[in-house]
Scaffold this motif. Structure first.
Motif, PDB file in Angstrom:
ATOM      1  N   HIS A  17      -7.697   6.835  -2.000  1.00  0.00           N
ATOM      2  CA  HIS A  17      -8.494   7.593  -1.168  1.00  0.00           C
ATOM      3  C   HIS A  17      -7.989   8.721  -0.375  1.00  0.00           C
ATOM      4  O   HIS A  17      -6.565   8.690  -0.076  1.00  0.00           O
ATOM      5  CB  HIS A  17      -9.525   7.052  -0.277  1.00  0.00           C
ATOM      6  CG  HIS A  17      -8.667   5.961   0.609  1.00  0.00           C
ATOM      7  ND1 HIS A  17      -8.075   4.631   0.386  1.00  0.00           N
ATOM      8  CD2 HIS A  17      -8.191   6.138   2.033  1.00  0.00           C
ATOM      9  CE1 HIS A  17      -7.487   4.130   1.459  1.00  0.00           C
ATOM     10  NE2 HIS A  17      -7.322   5.201   2.244  1.00  0.00           N
ATOM     11  N   GLU A  74       0.864  -1.240   0.048  1.00  0.00           N
ATOM     12  CA  GLU A  74       0.156  -0.048   0.061  1.00  0.00           C
ATOM     13  C   GLU A  74       0.705   1.277  -0.136  1.00  0.00           C
ATOM     14  O   GLU A  74       1.783   1.402   0.712  1.00  0.00           O
ATOM     15  CB  GLU A  74      -0.786   0.217   1.091  1.00  0.00           C
ATOM     16  CG  GLU A  74      -1.799  -0.973   1.429  1.00  0.00           C
ATOM     17  CD  GLU A  74      -2.810  -0.805   2.739  1.00  0.00           C
ATOM     18  OE1 GLU A  74      -2.551  -0.083   3.156  1.00  0.00           O
ATOM     19  OE2 GLU A  74      -3.564  -1.820   2.699  1.00  0.00           O
ATOM     20  N   GLU A 125       0.944   5.141   0.727  1.00  0.00           N
ATOM     21  CA  GLU A 125       0.521   6.463   1.568  1.00  0.00           C
ATOM     22  C   GLU A 125       1.652   7.625   1.194  1.00  0.00           C
ATOM     23  O   GLU A 125       2.434   7.513   1.260  1.00  0.00           O
ATOM     24  CB  GLU A 125       0.281   6.285   3.137  1.00  0.00           C
ATOM     25  CG  GLU A 125      -0.810   5.258   3.223  1.00  0.00           C
ATOM     26  CD  GLU A 125      -1.283   5.117   4.610  1.00  0.00           C
ATOM     27  OE1 GLU A 125      -2.400   4.750   4.969  1.00  0.00           O
ATOM     28  OE2 GLU A 125      -0.385   5.417   5.524  1.00  0.00           O
ATOM     29  N   GLU A 142      -6.466   9.975   2.791  1.00  0.00           N
ATOM     30  CA  GLU A 142      -6.300   9.412   3.989  1.00  0.00           C
ATOM     31  C   GLU A 142      -6.696  10.141   5.171  1.00  0.00           C
ATOM     32  O   GLU A 142      -7.110  11.125   5.331  1.00  0.00           O
ATOM     33  CB  GLU A 142      -4.945   8.622   3.990  1.00  0.00           C
ATOM     34  CG  GLU A 142      -4.900   7.155   3.881  1.00  0.00           C
ATOM     35  CD  GLU A 142      -5.371   6.494   5.221  1.00  0.00           C
ATOM     36  OE1 GLU A 142      -5.218   7.011   6.226  1.00  0.00           O
ATOM     37  OE2 GLU A 142      -5.373   5.291   4.991  1.00  0.00           O
ATOM     38  N   GLU A 174      -4.033   7.765  -0.271  1.00  0.00           N
ATOM     39  CA  GLU A 174      -3.337   6.282  -0.342  1.00  0.00           C
ATOM     40  C   GLU A 174      -3.932   5.675  -1.727  1.00  0.00           C
ATOM     41  O   GLU A 174      -5.111   5.835  -2.145  1.00  0.00           O
ATOM     42  CB  GLU A 174      -3.886   5.696   0.860  1.00  0.00           C
ATOM     43  CG  GLU A 174      -3.605   4.026   0.509  1.00  0.00           C
ATOM     44  CD  GLU A 174      -4.029   3.195   1.785  1.00  0.00           C
ATOM     45  OE1 GLU A 174      -4.239   3.717   2.914  1.00  0.00           O
ATOM     46  OE2 GLU A 174      -4.309   2.068   1.617  1.00  0.00           O
TER      47      GLU A 174
HETATM   48 MG    MG Z   1      -3.844   3.632   4.804  1.00  0.00          MG
END
Ligand code: MG
Ligand code: GLU
Length: 467
Positions: free
Chosen positions: A206, A152, A154, A208, A215
């Motif tokens: 989206h 992921e 960010e 965060e 992210e």
């Molecule tokens: Mg996150």
């Protein structure tokens, strides 16, 4: 799919011809140069570029680059180990054609990750990508296990007009807020378009929690390809931001206080096409092997932290109740345990079940991170390690007796503590190999020395724009 073989001088059979055809195709699309990228021990992506017409030559003979970057710090100063950090020597960077892609947000450029081999055609022991390939090959040959992984990403978006070094959030709307999504409407659409053009399957994008934070999560691939993808996604996030006059930080702690930028890793182990994290008789459908895999990770997380959170700034992020998972505990869909068991919804579990590792940030080298995590989990499988009881709620609130019974420990509170745990962990050191393990220790100690005497604000400021 990623090539599972080391490069060979002169090129693998058919590769030079393939590079010639690709170069012609790219040139026809207006591509002039190819970025050749790898990540150093400190977590900085380093590059060389070649004109597109040189691609066949690069595939045959590599492109030169010094091995000194294996012991570079994130501020570009150099430390040394017994074998690395010398001003002498040269390596060859070999692009992986299977991962070559035209960069949608950098017209005129293509990108490929590289393996680094010596001028004599030997594996370079400091090459994290080669090490990860070796670890995954071992898992396949020795244990019959393959992996799927995703990182992921960010980041925070700052205004490009802010004074040098200063972070001014580019958006003002609330966490997960519709306001924020509207504020970056054009940026977000351009980012999704660029990632799609580069065949990166985005699952979500989206706003965060932290100021200016966003992210993106992407589909899982084999570990080497997943690490490549994480580097490519960051290159793209940055390039799209640049076109919009925005500044990007992937630093673990952009500000000294509050939620930071994570790089959570999703990992699942598979045998003969079956997901070991689903359909088993263990907790939440885990097979006995999946439980032991998680137990192996839990046991080594304090030492793993030296790999997964390699910067002093990472320890501003790794604080309780900031969703970074700073306790060696696991739970289903937990936001505070280091390991989150993700089962997915009913109907997609066989495909979707996996383990999320939270105490990972984006200063980490993704190749070393995935290699070390897999080595730790495989050791859990090999020793049939028992998975302790699940933790629900915030592990910070567990009483001492329960925490002790479940082996719940606080992860290292400093990089110095993490590197000591890593130094004592023979299995992890062996997995990375002695040269790279020494580089990890030396580079972490270099970062510690570089941040010595700085207060939290100064640490955050020092690392804010490095990653
Ligand atoms: Mg996150
Ligand atoms: N930003 C948090 C971190 O530093 C993670 C938030 C989330 O759960 O997505 O890991």
């Amino acid at each position: 799919m990623t090539t599972h073989a080391d490069p060979v001088p002169g090129g693998r059979p058919g590769e030079v011809e393939r590079a010639g055809a690709l170069a012609a195709e790219l040139a026809g699309q207006g591509v002039h140069g190819v970025v050749l990228a790898y990540v150093d021990t400190a977590g900085i992506t380093r590059v060389k570029t070649v004109p597109v017409a040189r691609l066949p030559d690069a595939v045959a003979w590599g492109v030169g680059m010094s091995p000194v970057f294996d012991t570079f710090l994130s501020d570009d100063s150099v430390v040394t180990t017994d074998v690395l950090g010398s001003p002498d020597g040269d390596l060859r960077l070999y692009p992986d054609l299977d991962r070559l892609v035209a960069l949608a947000a950098q017209p005129g450029w293509a990108w490929a990750p590289v393996d680094r081999i010596t001028q004599d055609g030997e594996r370079h022991p400091g090459c994290g990508r080669t090490v990860l390939r070796r670890i995954t090959a071992h898992a396949r040959q020795r244990h019959g296990i393959t992996f799927k992984a995703a990182v992921e990403i960010e980041w925070v978006l700052g205004r490009g007009t802010a004074p040098r070094g200063v972070f001014e959030p580019a958006v003002s709307g609330p966490a997960y807020g519709a306001v924020r999504q509207v504020e970056v409407s054009d940026y977000g659409a351009d980012l999704l378009a660029a990632l799609a053009a580069q065949a990166v399957e985005v699952e979500q994008f989206h706003p965060e929690y932290a100021a200016g934070q966003f992210e993106v999560s992407v589909g899982a691939l084999d570990p080497v390809a997943a690490a490549d993808r994480s580097v490519l996604v960051r290159q793209t996030v940055r390039a799209v931001a640049q076109r919009h006059g925005l500044r990007v930080s992937f630093a673990p702690a952009v500000l000294a206080q509050g939620v930071g930028n994570g790089g959570h890793v999703h990992l699942s182990a598979w045998r003969d096409g079956s997901n070991l994290h689903a359909g088993g008789s263990g907790r939440y459908g885990m097979t006995a092997e999946a439980e032991s895999f998680a137990a192996g990770l839990l046991a080594r997380l304090p030492a793993l932290t030296a790999v997964t959170a390699p910067s002093p700034a990472g320890y501003l992020r790794l604080r309780p109740s900031q969703w970074a998972g700073v306790f060696t505990a696991w739970g289903r869909e937990t936001r505070e345990c280091a390991l989150r068991v993700v089962t997915g919804t009913l109907g997609v579990r066989e495909r979707a079940s996996n383990l999320e590792v939270k105490p990972v940030d984006l200063a980490a080298n993704p190749y070393l991170t995935l290699g070390a995590l897999i080595a730790a989990g495989l050791d859990g499988i090999a020793t049939r390690a028992p998975l302790p009881e699940e933790t629900t709620g915030d592990p910070a609130r567990l009483d001492a007796a329960t925490a002790a019974a479940r082996g719940v420990r606080r992860l290292p509170v400093s990089l110095a503590e993490a590197v000591e745990a890593f130094r004592r962990d023979t299995l992890l050191r062996d997995a990375l190999g002695p040269v790279l393990a020494d580089a990890v220790t030396a580079v972490r100690r270099g970062e510690i020395a570089a941040a010595d005497g700085l207060d939290d604000e100064q640490v955050a400021a020092a690392y804010r724009w490095r990653y």
